[in-house]
Design a protein around this motif. Structure first.
Motif, PDB file in Angstrom:
ATOM      1  N   PRO A   1       0.848  -1.091  -0.186  1.00  0.00           N
ATOM      2  CA  PRO A   1      -0.037  -0.010  -0.041  1.00  0.00           C
ATOM      3  C   PRO A   1       0.740   1.225   0.112  1.00  0.00           C
ATOM      4  O   PRO A   1       1.971   1.224   0.479  1.00  0.00           O
ATOM      5  CB  PRO A   1      -0.646  -0.153   1.495  1.00  0.00           C
ATOM      6  CG  PRO A   1       0.121  -0.782   2.104  1.00  0.00           C
ATOM      7  CD  PRO A   1       0.546  -2.059   1.321  1.00  0.00           C
ATOM      8  N   LYS A   2       0.436   2.269  -0.735  1.00  0.00           N
ATOM      9  CA  LYS A   2       0.901   3.479  -0.611  1.00  0.00           C
ATOM     10  C   LYS A   2       0.553   4.290   0.792  1.00  0.00           C
ATOM     11  O   LYS A   2       1.374   5.266   0.859  1.00  0.00           O
ATOM     12  CB  LYS A   2       0.733   4.414  -1.795  1.00  0.00           C
ATOM     13  CG  LYS A   2       1.013   3.774  -3.224  1.00  0.00           C
ATOM     14  CD  LYS A   2       0.594   4.751  -4.303  1.00  0.00           C
ATOM     15  CE  LYS A   2       1.339   3.955  -5.599  1.00  0.00           C
ATOM     16  NZ  LYS A   2       0.717   5.165  -6.839  1.00  0.00           N
TER      17      LYS A   2
ATOM     18  N   ASP B   1      -4.393   2.035   3.766  1.00  0.00           N
ATOM     19  CA  ASP B   1      -4.754   1.171   2.905  1.00  0.00           C
ATOM     20  C   ASP B   1      -4.182  -0.303   3.198  1.00  0.00           C
ATOM     21  O   ASP B   1      -4.321  -1.360   2.479  1.00  0.00           O
ATOM     22  CB  ASP B   1      -4.079   1.363   1.487  1.00  0.00           C
ATOM     23  CG  ASP B   1      -4.884   2.753   0.916  1.00  0.00           C
ATOM     24  OD1 ASP B   1      -6.014   2.901   1.549  1.00  0.00           O
ATOM     25  OD2 ASP B   1      -4.423   3.230   0.198  1.00  0.00           O
ATOM     26  N   PHE B   2      -3.197  -0.476   4.421  1.00  0.00           N
ATOM     27  CA  PHE B   2      -2.440  -1.575   4.699  1.00  0.00           C
ATOM     28  C   PHE B   2      -3.713  -2.801   4.858  1.00  0.00           C
ATOM     29  O   PHE B   2      -3.469  -3.792   4.295  1.00  0.00           O
ATOM     30  CB  PHE B   2      -1.648  -1.411   5.703  1.00  0.00           C
ATOM     31  CG  PHE B   2      -0.820  -2.570   6.108  1.00  0.00           C
ATOM     32  CD1 PHE B   2       0.370  -2.649   5.702  1.00  0.00           C
ATOM     33  CD2 PHE B   2      -1.316  -3.404   6.834  1.00  0.00           C
ATOM     34  CE1 PHE B   2       1.132  -3.929   5.788  1.00  0.00           C
ATOM     35  CE2 PHE B   2      -0.478  -4.687   7.232  1.00  0.00           C
ATOM     36  CZ  PHE B   2       0.687  -4.796   6.495  1.00  0.00           C
TER      37      PHE B   2
ATOM     38  N   SER C   1      -6.532  -3.469   3.514  1.00  0.00           N
ATOM     39  CA  SER C   1      -7.209  -4.077   2.376  1.00  0.00           C
ATOM     40  C   SER C   1      -6.273  -4.549   1.660  1.00  0.00           C
ATOM     41  O   SER C   1      -6.579  -5.640   1.099  1.00  0.00           O
ATOM     42  CB  SER C   1      -7.715  -2.813   1.811  1.00  0.00           C
ATOM     43  OG  SER C   1      -6.873  -1.888   1.171  1.00  0.00           O
ATOM     44  N   VAL C   2      -5.156  -4.267   1.572  1.00  0.00           N
ATOM     45  CA  VAL C   2      -3.850  -4.985   0.674  1.00  0.00           C
ATOM     46  C   VAL C   2      -3.545  -6.188   1.447  1.00  0.00           C
ATOM     47  O   VAL C   2      -3.441  -7.273   0.684  1.00  0.00           O
ATOM     48  CB  VAL C   2      -2.675  -3.888   0.669  1.00  0.00           C
ATOM     49  CG1 VAL C   2      -1.522  -4.912  -0.042  1.00  0.00           C
ATOM     50  CG2 VAL C   2      -2.990  -2.863  -0.205  1.00  0.00           C
TER      51      VAL C   2
ATOM     52  N   THR D   1       7.356   2.810  -0.866  1.00  0.00           N
ATOM     53  CA  THR D   1       6.503   1.819  -0.274  1.00  0.00           C
ATOM     54  C   THR D   1       7.494   0.531   0.460  1.00  0.00           C
ATOM     55  O   THR D   1       6.857  -0.525   0.908  1.00  0.00           O
ATOM     56  CB  THR D   1       5.385   1.176  -0.835  1.00  0.00           C
ATOM     57  OG1 THR D   1       5.727   0.307  -2.243  1.00  0.00           O
ATOM     58  CG2 THR D   1       4.495   2.218  -1.367  1.00  0.00           C
TER      59      THR D   1
ATOM     60  N   TYR E   1       6.843  -1.402   3.825  1.00  0.00           N
ATOM     61  CA  TYR E   1       5.670  -2.550   3.810  1.00  0.00           C
ATOM     62  C   TYR E   1       5.973  -3.863   3.305  1.00  0.00           C
ATOM     63  O   TYR E   1       5.232  -4.835   3.481  1.00  0.00           O
ATOM     64  CB  TYR E   1       4.501  -1.940   3.169  1.00  0.00           C
ATOM     65  CG  TYR E   1       3.853  -0.577   3.796  1.00  0.00           C
ATOM     66  CD1 TYR E   1       3.190  -0.668   5.068  1.00  0.00           C
ATOM     67  CD2 TYR E   1       3.950   0.116   3.075  1.00  0.00           C
ATOM     68  CE1 TYR E   1       2.649   0.201   5.463  1.00  0.00           C
ATOM     69  CE2 TYR E   1       3.308   1.617   3.551  1.00  0.00           C
ATOM     70  CZ  TYR E   1       2.642   1.448   5.149  1.00  0.00           C
ATOM     71  OH  TYR E   1       1.989   2.460   5.471  1.00  0.00           O
TER      72      TYR E   1
END
Length: 235
Positions: free
Chosen positions: A21-22, A26-27, A29-30, A55, A58
């Motif tokens: 995720p950017k 959003d982490f 959902s990814v 990124t 992550y």
């Protein structure tokens, strides 16, 4: 499992690629998407490393999620925007997380990049040498069936690729291509210059016409007319 051992057991493999995720928001959902894809039981999943390392924080986290699902992870690592200390920090983190496979890449030039400035790494082969010296990893590299966009010829690109493989690359994965004959020709030419490591075909699903047009312009990949007509019609 090291991927170099996987290809001793299987002739045909399937893998998927995840993009970290950017944004922090959003982490989750990814991570959920990665878990669902891992349920398809691919042979391995690769996790990209953001342009300029954007990124990168992550990458190891997502790779750990992949392995927690019982799927082998391949972590991307780029070097052009990193110094030796940063690379060793990343290698330590991957080793601690139990990640055994790295795709060693130069990476895109960061904004404001000065080619004349002193740097620890300018090319992917230098990163391969650093990982090889560190030890403990199966190392992958990138290759370009139609030639790297920055090389004057395919012959020059192959010379650089052979140098990179000789530095310790265990396998290669290709840039996307849309004409199988480009891959077959490349495999033949690679074998001619003594490149004998496994070469994986990189497949890019077309889901967004504007994105594809941009990627083609950056990569130098050719889109055959029959595919271009489809893209134009259903964009």
């Amino acid at each position: 499992m090291k991927l170099s051992n996987l290809w001793k057991e299987k002739d045909v493999t399937l893998s998927f690629e995840a993009f970290p995720p950017k944004k922090d928001s959003d982490f989750d959902s990814v991570a959920t998407a990665v878990e669902k894809i891992a349920q398809l039981k691919p042979d391995f999943m690769s996790v990209t490393y953001g342009a300029g390392g954007g990124t990168s924080t992550y990458t190891s986290q997502i790779a750990q999620i992949v392995q927690a699902q019982g799927v082998t992870a391949l972590a991307h690592l780029t070097c052009v925007s990193s110094d030796r200390e940063r690379i060793h920090h990343e290698l330590d983190a991957l080793k601690e997380a139990g990640i055994e496979n790295i795709l060693a890449l130069r990476g895109d030039y960061p904004e404001g990049y000065d080619p004349a400035a002193p740097r620890d790494f300018r090319y992917a082969y230098e990163l391969v040498q650093e990982i090889q010296a560190y030890g403990g990893f199966c190392i992958g590299g990138a290759c370009y069936p139609e030639g790297h966009v920055e090389c004057l010829s395919q012959a020059e690109d192959l010379r650089h690729l052979k140098e990179k493989v000789d530095c310790g690359v265990d396998f290669l994965t290709t840039q996307m291509f849309f004409d199988n004959s480009a891959l077959y020709s490349f495999l033949y030419r690679a074998q001619e210059v003594g490149i004998n490591v496994p070469i994986l075909a990189g497949i890019m699903p077309v889901t967004n016409a504007a994105q594809m047009t941009r990627i083609l312009s950056l990569s130098g990949t050719t889109l055959p007319n029959r595919f271009r007509m489809i893209l134009d019609r259903f964009r």
